[in-house]
Design an enzyme around this catalytic site. Sequence first.
Site, mmCIF file in Angstrom:
data_model
loop_
_atom_site.group_PDB
_atom_site.id
_atom_site.type_symbol
_atom_site.label_atom_id
_atom_site.label_comp_id
_atom_site.label_asym_id
_atom_site.label_seq_id
_atom_site.Cartn_x
_atom_site.Cartn_y
_atom_site.Cartn_z
ATOM 1 N N THR A 61 -5.637 6.569 -5.189
ATOM 2 C CA THR A 61 -5.599 6.790 -3.737
ATOM 3 C C THR A 61 -4.580 7.872 -3.381
ATOM 4 O O THR A 61 -4.836 8.726 -2.531
ATOM 5 C CB THR A 61 -5.239 5.474 -3.003
ATOM 6 O OG1 THR A 61 -6.218 4.502 -3.344
ATOM 7 C CG2 THR A 61 -5.217 5.653 -1.500
ATOM 8 N N GLU A 113 0.843 -1.205 0.000
ATOM 9 C CA GLU A 113 0.000 0.000 0.000
ATOM 10 C C GLU A 113 0.875 1.251 0.000
ATOM 11 O O GLU A 113 0.576 2.242 -0.658
ATOM 12 C CB GLU A 113 -0.915 0.013 1.238
ATOM 13 C CG GLU A 113 -1.866 -1.173 1.335
ATOM 14 C CD GLU A 113 -2.976 -1.129 0.295
ATOM 15 O OE1 GLU A 113 -2.663 -0.944 -0.887
ATOM 16 O OE2 GLU A 113 -4.140 -1.299 0.677
HETATM 17 N N1 HSE Z 1 -7.759 4.332 4.076
HETATM 18 C C1 HSE Z 1 -7.270 4.415 2.732
HETATM 19 C C2 HSE Z 1 -7.473 5.829 2.219
HETATM 20 C C3 HSE Z 1 -8.009 3.427 1.876
HETATM 21 O O1 HSE Z 1 -8.561 6.361 2.318
HETATM 22 O O2 HSE Z 1 -6.565 6.433 1.701
HETATM 23 C C4 HSE Z 1 -7.693 3.502 0.411
HETATM 24 O O3 HSE Z 1 -8.448 2.515 -0.274
#
Ligand code: HSE
Length: 310
Positions: A182, A129
């Site tokens: 994102t 991530e």
């Molecule tokens: N919590 C993360 C964000 C999830 O909102 O950036 C991304 O899918």
Amino acid sequence: MKKIKIFAPATIANVGPGYDILGLALEGVGEHLEMELMVSDEIKIQPIPNYPDLPLGPDENIAGIVAKAMLNNLGLKQGLNIKIEKSVKPGSGLGSSGCTAAATVFALNELLDQPFTKRKLVEFAMLGEKATSGKAHADNVAASLLGGFCIIKSYHPLEVLNIPFPKDLRLVVAHPQIEVKTADSKKILKKEMALPDVITQMGNIAALISGLTTSNYEWIRSGMNDLIAEPIRSYLIPGFAQAKSLAMENGALGCSISGSGPSIFAFCANEDQAKEIGDAWKQFYADLEIDSNIYLSKINPRGTYKVVSE
Ligand code: HSE
């Protein structure tokens, strides 16, 4: 050589007011990944069907990044052959990169005879991530690996809690076919929040979690409001306010953005209601001339699992 096939479910992160701390796993939609131990020490990622633009180098592809981190941690040099089959588009808000990371760490851990706990695997998956979005959030990867509803109680050190949820709760998800990265949608969020808003947000999250753990649908409904991500990110999603109104008018228990969008989701008390809202959303996006995929789902309690091993 040893070989395994894994399924990792897609996820909804930032559930309601739970920005970066509340994720859930979906059923039936996700990613298959096949991994084989090789005699050489090369990590090879095969071309990904339907996604010719995704990088395949082990230092660029999420599978390569997280697999290398695990092998380095163990001081191992191990060749791998990895085949990824995606059913969730990157940039959908349904945890596509999280699925790849979860499937990879799970597969490698099985092939190496489980040197790591599932919770430690979450930490490795978070590195994927970080590579994609610039921040190692855990709400997608924890839910994909562990299943159910996951609270990220703390990031330093990582503490993840699985909470009970109503078994009848249904979800409807719409994925309008536009891309929201994102990394971009993280940058636009405000860095600070006024105390009265913090208090409201805490009340909402407390109501939502209480409602989920005691199957109290009124509390779920009253806790679904978000003051952190939704008010800002909704500008990136065409028609969000109308789509949310449609869901709420049709009796949804709450509706919000899935992850960083553009997918949106609603909680429903039963499958008929989920289907009605799904049909209404499909028509709504068609009227906006935007293609959409609709998913009806329960909460998936299982998380990532082995499909076949040889
Ligand atoms: N919590 C993360 C964000 C999830 O909102 O950036 C991304 O899918």
